[in-house]
Design an enzyme around this catalytic site. Sequence first.
Site, PDB file in Angstrom:
ATOM      1  CE1 TYR A  88      28.420  37.762  43.484  1.00 25.01           C
ATOM      2  CE2 TYR A  88      26.556  37.918  44.977  1.00 25.01           C
ATOM      3  CZ  TYR A  88      27.167  37.338  43.885  1.00 25.01           C
ATOM      4  OH  TYR A  88      26.540  36.343  43.191  1.00 25.01           O
ATOM      5  CG  PHE A 143      34.047  35.593  38.404  1.00 22.97           C
ATOM      6  CD1 PHE A 143      33.134  35.090  39.308  1.00 22.97           C
ATOM      7  CD2 PHE A 143      35.248  36.091  38.887  1.00 22.97           C
ATOM      8  CE1 PHE A 143      33.401  35.086  40.667  1.00 22.97           C
ATOM      9  CE2 PHE A 143      35.523  36.094  40.239  1.00 22.97           C
ATOM     10  CZ  PHE A 143      34.593  35.589  41.131  1.00 22.97           C
ATOM     11  CG  ASP A 144      28.111  36.420  39.763  1.00 24.37           C
ATOM     12  OD1 ASP A 144      27.247  36.744  38.926  1.00 24.37           O
ATOM     13  OD2 ASP A 144      27.818  36.024  40.902  1.00 24.37           O
ATOM     14  CB  ILE A 192      34.036  29.866  47.927  1.00 25.23           C
ATOM     15  CG1 ILE A 192      33.925  31.395  47.984  1.00 25.23           C
ATOM     16  CG2 ILE A 192      33.561  29.300  46.602  1.00 25.23           C
ATOM     17  CD1 ILE A 192      34.749  32.138  46.940  1.00 25.23           C
ATOM     18  CE1 TYR A 235      33.181  28.387  43.101  1.00 24.33           C
ATOM     19  CE2 TYR A 235      34.421  30.418  42.983  1.00 24.33           C
ATOM     20  CZ  TYR A 235      33.244  29.761  43.215  1.00 24.33           C
ATOM     21  OH  TYR A 235      32.125  30.462  43.568  1.00 24.33           O
ATOM     22  CG  PHE A 249      34.184  37.995  45.842  1.00 23.52           C
ATOM     23  CD1 PHE A 249      32.991  37.946  45.130  1.00 23.52           C
ATOM     24  CD2 PHE A 249      34.994  36.869  45.861  1.00 23.52           C
ATOM     25  CE1 PHE A 249      32.619  36.799  44.461  1.00 23.52           C
ATOM     26  CE2 PHE A 249      34.631  35.718  45.185  1.00 23.52           C
ATOM     27  CZ  PHE A 249      33.432  35.681  44.479  1.00 23.52           C
TER      28      PHE A 249
END
Length: 189
Positions: free
Chosen positions: A107, A118-119, A138, A164, A181
Amino acid sequence: MRKPIVLTCVLIALALAVAAAEAPPLRACSWPRRPAPTAAAVTSTSAAASSTTSATSTSTTTLPAALKTKPKVVPPSGPPPKTLVVKDLIKGTGPAATASSTVTVQYVGVLYKGGKQFDASWDDGSGQPTSLPLSGVIKGWQEGIPGMRVGGRRELIIPASLGYGAAGSPPKIPPNAALVFVIDLHGVS
């Protein structure tokens, strides 16, 4: 506060590894975990190294060639949506994920505003997909991944309320941030 999360992740990962037919090596906790200390996601590296198939509890599915490369994620323009947006970029043909599944995924996560990554599981150095239970991530993932089939690539645009929230996840995710995502589903169990 992080030590209990890490310890919980390690203990859960060990239990999953013992229960699995192939015990994958452990990886530290990563996104997209819930911010609450008791709901950490568990991630581990898949043992299915450079194979073009993905084993699940019920079948083996050949993965499309597109799932071998990291996707570029570009958020749409305009204000972020107030509800979850689910878009299949590639429809999978294998078994479908359920709310109680443990999924094996690659992902990329970016902020809706500005598109800053961010990731990404692609960037962890292993080159392997990550496995995690949907019950520990989440809400946007809990609601957006069930029904997705192995071999698929899905885009989720997640409002802050399903991500979040007002707390964010500093320093990478600010308060009230919508997220985008792109998720490749390699396996379900």
